[in-house]
Design an enzyme around this catalytic site. Structure first.
Site, PDB file in Angstrom:
ATOM      1  N   ASP A  36       0.846  -1.187   0.000  1.00 18.47           N
ATOM      2  CA  ASP A  36       0.000   0.000   0.000  1.00 18.47           C
ATOM      3  C   ASP A  36       0.884   1.239   0.000  1.00 18.47           C
ATOM      4  O   ASP A  36       1.982   1.222   0.571  1.00 18.47           O
ATOM      5  CB  ASP A  36      -0.913   0.005   1.235  1.00 18.47           C
ATOM      6  CG  ASP A  36      -2.170   0.826   1.024  1.00 18.47           C
ATOM      7  OD1 ASP A  36      -3.265   0.246   0.974  1.00 18.47           O
ATOM      8  OD2 ASP A  36      -2.055   2.070   0.900  1.00 18.47           O
ATOM      9  N   TYR A 160     -13.012   7.696 -13.660  1.00 12.59           N
ATOM     10  CA  TYR A 160     -13.038   6.422 -12.941  1.00 12.59           C
ATOM     11  C   TYR A 160     -13.546   5.297 -13.847  1.00 12.59           C
ATOM     12  O   TYR A 160     -12.954   4.213 -13.915  1.00 12.59           O
ATOM     13  CB  TYR A 160     -13.920   6.553 -11.699  1.00 12.59           C
ATOM     14  CG  TYR A 160     -14.017   5.294 -10.872  1.00 12.59           C
ATOM     15  CD1 TYR A 160     -12.924   4.841 -10.136  1.00 12.59           C
ATOM     16  CD2 TYR A 160     -15.196   4.563 -10.816  1.00 12.59           C
ATOM     17  CE1 TYR A 160     -13.005   3.683  -9.368  1.00 12.59           C
ATOM     18  CE2 TYR A 160     -15.292   3.414 -10.053  1.00 12.59           C
ATOM     19  CZ  TYR A 160     -14.193   2.976  -9.333  1.00 12.59           C
ATOM     20  OH  TYR A 160     -14.287   1.832  -8.573  1.00 12.59           O
ATOM     21  N   LYS A 164     -11.525   1.850 -15.130  1.00 17.66           N
ATOM     22  CA  LYS A 164     -12.000   0.492 -14.862  1.00 17.66           C
ATOM     23  C   LYS A 164     -12.369  -0.240 -16.152  1.00 17.66           C
ATOM     24  O   LYS A 164     -12.238  -1.466 -16.239  1.00 17.66           O
ATOM     25  CB  LYS A 164     -13.191   0.537 -13.898  1.00 17.66           C
ATOM     26  CG  LYS A 164     -12.835   1.053 -12.504  1.00 17.66           C
ATOM     27  CD  LYS A 164     -11.724   0.231 -11.857  1.00 17.66           C
ATOM     28  CE  LYS A 164     -11.439   0.652 -10.432  1.00 17.66           C
ATOM     29  NZ  LYS A 164     -10.411  -0.191  -9.766  1.00 17.66           N
ATOM     30  N   THR A 195     -17.192  -0.633   2.460  1.00 20.55           N
ATOM     31  CA  THR A 195     -15.826  -0.394   2.912  1.00 20.55           C
ATOM     32  C   THR A 195     -15.839   0.683   3.990  1.00 20.55           C
ATOM     33  O   THR A 195     -16.848   1.366   4.195  1.00 20.55           O
ATOM     34  CB  THR A 195     -14.955   0.072   1.739  1.00 20.55           C
ATOM     35  OG1 THR A 195     -15.503   1.296   1.220  1.00 20.55           O
ATOM     36  CG2 THR A 195     -14.920  -0.978   0.636  1.00 20.55           C
TER      37      THR A 195
END
Length: 254
Positions: A36, A160, A164, A195
């Site tokens: 990360d 975005y 994707k 999340t």
């Protein structure tokens, strides 16, 4: 591929679906490398599941090469790659302040699409030089994270959705190309997942989003992403495809 004792590299492993998958695969006996850009988040997850963590910018080729070298020294060559690193900003192409700054579009493409490809190409190269792990001649499995926004992008999601869509578009050609090495390539296109970022939204917003899912009429749990990852790894015939994980949701324009 049997998961136990295999090295699994997870980008974006410091939070959300990446963190959930790191914990899931650790529970199945994998040796997990949590990667990360936020080292503090990666360290927190690693401490919880007694794993290894590595700070890495997926868009930086040299940084990823060094990270992969460290992982290989510590755990071995990854046979499983889960690309979860990404950002999801919302900005209109033409807004109140004029056209979207080009650097905003470039940033999303660079992290979500170029970053995914960067890690995939380097890990696939490392996988290709290893011995097969089973009778099918399998050397590795790569699972990239797309989104249903690639199919039904909402207003403000042009960048975005494009990023994707790129992940979806390269799934089959990557699988065809890497087949000669015994490396499978798949993608998962999640809907709206509960999340930590989503949990910060007002409860009425979460309920409104959940109501758009035909069945089950709720947001997906990160562990449902993780369990699908497990099935993809273990099912040798899953290759070159994108699986929607969305409860039949089709997003409206807004």
């Amino acid at each position: 591929m049997d998961i136990e004792d295999q090295v699994a590299l997870i980008t974006g492993g410091g939070s959300g679906m990446g963190a959930a998958t790191a914990e899931w695969l650790t529970g199945l006996g994998a040796k997990v490398a949590i990667v990360d850009v936020d080292s503090a988040k990666a360290a927190s997850v690693a401490e919880k599941i007694h794993s290894k963590h590595y700070q890495c910018d997926v868009t930086d080729s040299e940084n990823v090469e060094m990270c992969l070298a460290d992982i290989t020294d510590d755990l071995g060559v990854p046979r499983i790659l889960i690309n979860c690193a990404g950002i999801c900003p919302a900005k209109r192409i033409v807004g109140k302040e004029g056209p979207m700054p080009l650097e905003n579009f470039n940033k999303v493409i660079k992290i979500n699409l170029v970053g995914t490809f960067n890690v995939m190409r380097l890990v696939a190269d490392a996988m290709s030089k290893q011995e097969p792990v089973n009778d099918d001649g399998e050397r590795g499995v790569i699972i990239n994270t797309a989104s249903i926004a690639a199919y039904e992008g909402q207003i403000g999601q042009a960048a975005y959705s494009a990023s994707k869509s790129g992940i979806i578009g390269m799934t089959l050609p990557a699988a065809r190309e890497l087949a000669r090495f015994g490396i499978r390539v798949m993608a998962i296109a999640p809907g709206i997942v509960l999340t930590p970022m989503m949990q910060l939204m007002p409860e009425n917003v979460q309920e409104s989003l959940a109501a758009q899912v035909p069945f089950p009429s709720r947001l997906a749990n990160p562990t449902e992403f993780s369990s699908l990852v497990q099935h993809i790894i273990e099912n040798h015939m899953l290759n070159g495809s994108v699986i929607r994980l969305d409860g039949a949701m089709r997003m409206a324009a807004v």
